[in-house]
Design an enzyme around this catalytic site. Structure first.
Site, PDB file in Angstrom:
ATOM      1  N   ASP A  24     -69.387   3.367  19.968  1.00 27.95           N
ATOM      2  CA  ASP A  24     -70.775   3.050  19.582  1.00 27.95           C
ATOM      3  C   ASP A  24     -71.310   4.043  18.545  1.00 27.95           C
ATOM      4  OD1 ASP A  24     -73.000   1.417  19.642  1.00 27.95           O
ATOM      5  OD2 ASP A  24     -73.767   2.135  21.566  1.00 27.95           O
ATOM      6  N   ASP A  25     -71.836   5.183  18.984  1.00 28.35           N
ATOM      7  CA  ASP A  25     -72.408   6.191  18.080  1.00 28.35           C
ATOM      8  C   ASP A  25     -71.878   7.564  18.497  1.00 28.35           C
ATOM      9  OD1 ASP A  25     -74.492   4.445  16.621  1.00 28.35           O
ATOM     10  OD2 ASP A  25     -74.892   4.045  18.740  1.00 28.35           O
ATOM     11  N   GLU A  41     -77.297  -5.143  26.619  1.00 22.10           N
ATOM     12  CA  GLU A  41     -77.178  -3.678  26.688  1.00 22.10           C
ATOM     13  C   GLU A  41     -78.324  -3.183  27.585  1.00 22.10           C
ATOM     14  OE1 GLU A  41     -77.850  -1.638  22.940  1.00 22.10           O
ATOM     15  OE2 GLU A  41     -77.120   0.282  23.726  1.00 22.10           O
ATOM     16  N   HIS A  83     -75.193  -7.549  19.493  1.00 24.47           N
ATOM     17  CA  HIS A  83     -75.479  -6.738  20.676  1.00 24.47           C
ATOM     18  C   HIS A  83     -76.283  -7.621  21.626  1.00 24.47           C
ATOM     19  CE1 HIS A  83     -74.290  -3.417  18.181  1.00 24.47           C
ATOM     20  NE2 HIS A  83     -74.706  -2.488  19.019  1.00 24.47           N
TER      21      HIS A  83
HETATM   22  N1  ADE Z   1     -77.640   0.808  16.663  1.00 27.93           N
HETATM   23  C1  ADE Z   1     -76.825   1.860  16.798  1.00 27.93           C
HETATM   24  N2  ADE Z   1     -76.443   1.982  18.075  1.00 27.93           N
HETATM   25  C2  ADE Z   1     -77.020   0.981  18.769  1.00 27.93           C
HETATM   26  C3  ADE Z   1     -77.002   0.565  20.123  1.00 27.93           C
HETATM   27  N3  ADE Z   1     -76.305   1.216  21.061  1.00 27.93           N
HETATM   28  N4  ADE Z   1     -77.744  -0.509  20.473  1.00 27.93           N
HETATM   29  C4  ADE Z   1     -78.453  -1.159  19.557  1.00 27.93           C
HETATM   30  N5  ADE Z   1     -78.503  -0.820  18.269  1.00 27.93           N
HETATM   31  C5  ADE Z   1     -77.795   0.244  17.877  1.00 27.93           C
HETATM   32 ZN    ZN Z   2     -73.814  -0.599  19.166  1.00 27.87          ZN
END
Ligand code: ADE
Ligand code: ZN
Length: 332
Positions: A279-280, A201, A198
């Protein structure tokens, strides 16, 4: 407006390259597992959870994400989590997925890596068998922990490496630059793992450059902050570095106030190898197709852009060239 782009994506076989399995833990499963494993949480109902899932930034999300992960205890819990996400893949036409997991968040609570991976592997084997689902796993180190803790985790994972394709780097970005994990990524290289991180971001374009130069990563997760550095955009396009972009995540974590400000299509049109990812999804309001739908609504997706995004999902993957070609041929 024509929806031909979206229709193409809906029907096409596609890949997802940036999803955290712990981030697929839906509220109903979260409450079920909390009850089963006697884990106390600050919420009792689905309404409590939807009220709590309002995030101001990455850290405010991570606090609830790690809390959520604490309900995963037994091998069956990891199986169920993975199984549900893979069923979602089948429903959305995601034929190949590269899934991140955070071993340290489980090891810290006394849950062994064998338990975690055995649950995942059992679900993956069933999905491979039942509908030829293709899955690779990415072991992520938590960048807010020390490098020596990361190295210890990697060494613990060594006997299980045949189940893992790549190393990744996630968690709180600002204040934890990629260079902090040079030795860990060197060790992972020596062991033949592929590399992602990552970067860009919440932190600036310099983190993207550092991940490429100091860690030697092959792909950048998020990377959207490159949009503020035109020279970097050009070099990412020239070097064909894939970016795994997560539109709904960026809006929910306030990287952008509105999806109509998101640079994804500008980057795509500049020749950067961007991909769309969730992502989540359990925390950010939807899986892969929800991300494509939201992009269509906010920015409009031409058929050409949609085709390119789906093609990029395979070319940016860690599949063999032969398997990439096989999937790309199905897109004609
Ligand atoms: N872990 C889970 N989602 C994340 C994200 N968007 N950025 C960094 N770590 C993460
Ligand atoms: Zn992520």
């Amino acid at each position: 407006m024509s929806k031909a782009g979206l229709q193409f994506v809906e029907r096409a076989p596609k890949a997802e390259l940036h999803v955290h399995i712990e981030g697929t833990l839906e509220p109903d499963l979260l409450l079920l597992l909390a009850e089963k494993n006697a884990i106390s949480l600050p919420y009792r109902t689905l309404d409590d959870i939807s009220r709590a899932y309002q995030f101001g930034d990455l850290q405010s999300f991570l606090d609830l994400y790690y809390l959520g992960a604490s309900v995963l205890v037994e091998e069956d819990d990891f199986y169920e989590l993975m199984w549900r996400y893979l069923c979602q893949c089948r429903n959305e036409g995601i034929v190949h997925t590269e899934i991140m997991f955070d071993p340290q968040t489980h090891i810290q609570r006394g849950v062994g890596l064998e338990t975690v991976l055995s649950g995942f592997s059992r679900a993956i084997a069933k999905a491979e068998q039942d509908w030829q689902q293709s899955v690779l796993l990415i072991l992520c180190l938590l960048r807010d922990l020390s490098e020596s803790e990361g190295l210890q985790t990697l060494r613990q994972a060594k006997p299980l490496l045949e189940q893992i394709t790549a190393i990744g780097l996630d968690s709180a970005e600002v204040g934890n630059p990629p260079g902090k994990f040079k030795q860990a990524f060197k060790l992972a290289t020596d062991w033949g793992l592929r590399k992602v991180a990552h970067a860009g971001e919440e932190a600036g374009p310099e983190f993207i450059k550092a991940a490429l130069v100091e860690l030697g990563v092959e792909r950048i997760d998020h990377g959207v902050q490159c949009a503020n550095d035109p020279e970097l955009v050009l070099s990412l396009a020239q070097a064909k570095v894939p970016l795994t972009v997560c539109p709904l995540s960026n809006v929910r974590l306030k990287v952008y106030n509105d999806l109509n400000q998101h640079p994804i299509l500008r980057l795509l049109d500049s020749g950067v190898q961007v991909t769309v990812n969730s992502d989540d999804p359990a925390y950010f309001g939807g899986y892969l197709m929800a991300n494509f739908n939201a992009l269509e609504r906010a920015l409009g997706l031409t058929e050409l852009q949609s085709r390119q995004l789906v093609r990029n999902s395979f070319t940016g993957s860690f599949l063999s060239e032969e398997r990439k070609t096989c999937y790309l041929d199905q897109l004609q």
